[in-house]
Design an enzyme around this catalytic site. Sequence first.
Site: not given
Length: 184
Positions: A90, A130
């Site tokens: 991530c 995001r």
Amino acid sequence: MGSLLMERNFMVEDTFTNGKLSKKEKILFLIKFYIIFLVVFFILSYFGKYLIGIVTYLSYIFTKIIISDARLADNFIYLPNNTVEVVEECTGSFLIAGLLALIIVYSKNIKEFIIGIFFVLLAFFVNIFRIVLICYLVNMHPESSYLYHEIAGYGVILTLVPVLVIGYLKIIEKYRHSSNKSHL
């Protein structure tokens, strides 16, 4: 992935050098790109735990603005209706390594490199956006968290990465064009 990079490289070469690179220069560009990419990626991976902490914290801060009940513990963002774990994938280290490698190989001087660093920072914050978007969506629809992770995650990355790369290349093209005019 390699053929996509080759197509993008030739697009870059045709667009910004009027097709003047030899086959040897194209291959050398790709070799430099991949070597620098691997070095940067391994360096970022080495600092993965720290990067996870930074990305988690920044994602939490921005998530807290839209979900006031959000809580942070280690690399987990606890939301009222769900929990989001930020893992090494991530952090955007793959994206950042690729963009940084492109900038290092493509930049001809320090000004172009500094312009590129701005785009790397922009990519970093696009990745934070995001994660915040994923937090928002999985909190609103906890039953579909995997779906929102995939759609929002890849949708943002696949949309904004080309925009960042093309934006960087266009700005460098304008910079080089204006530099050439001033030297005439």
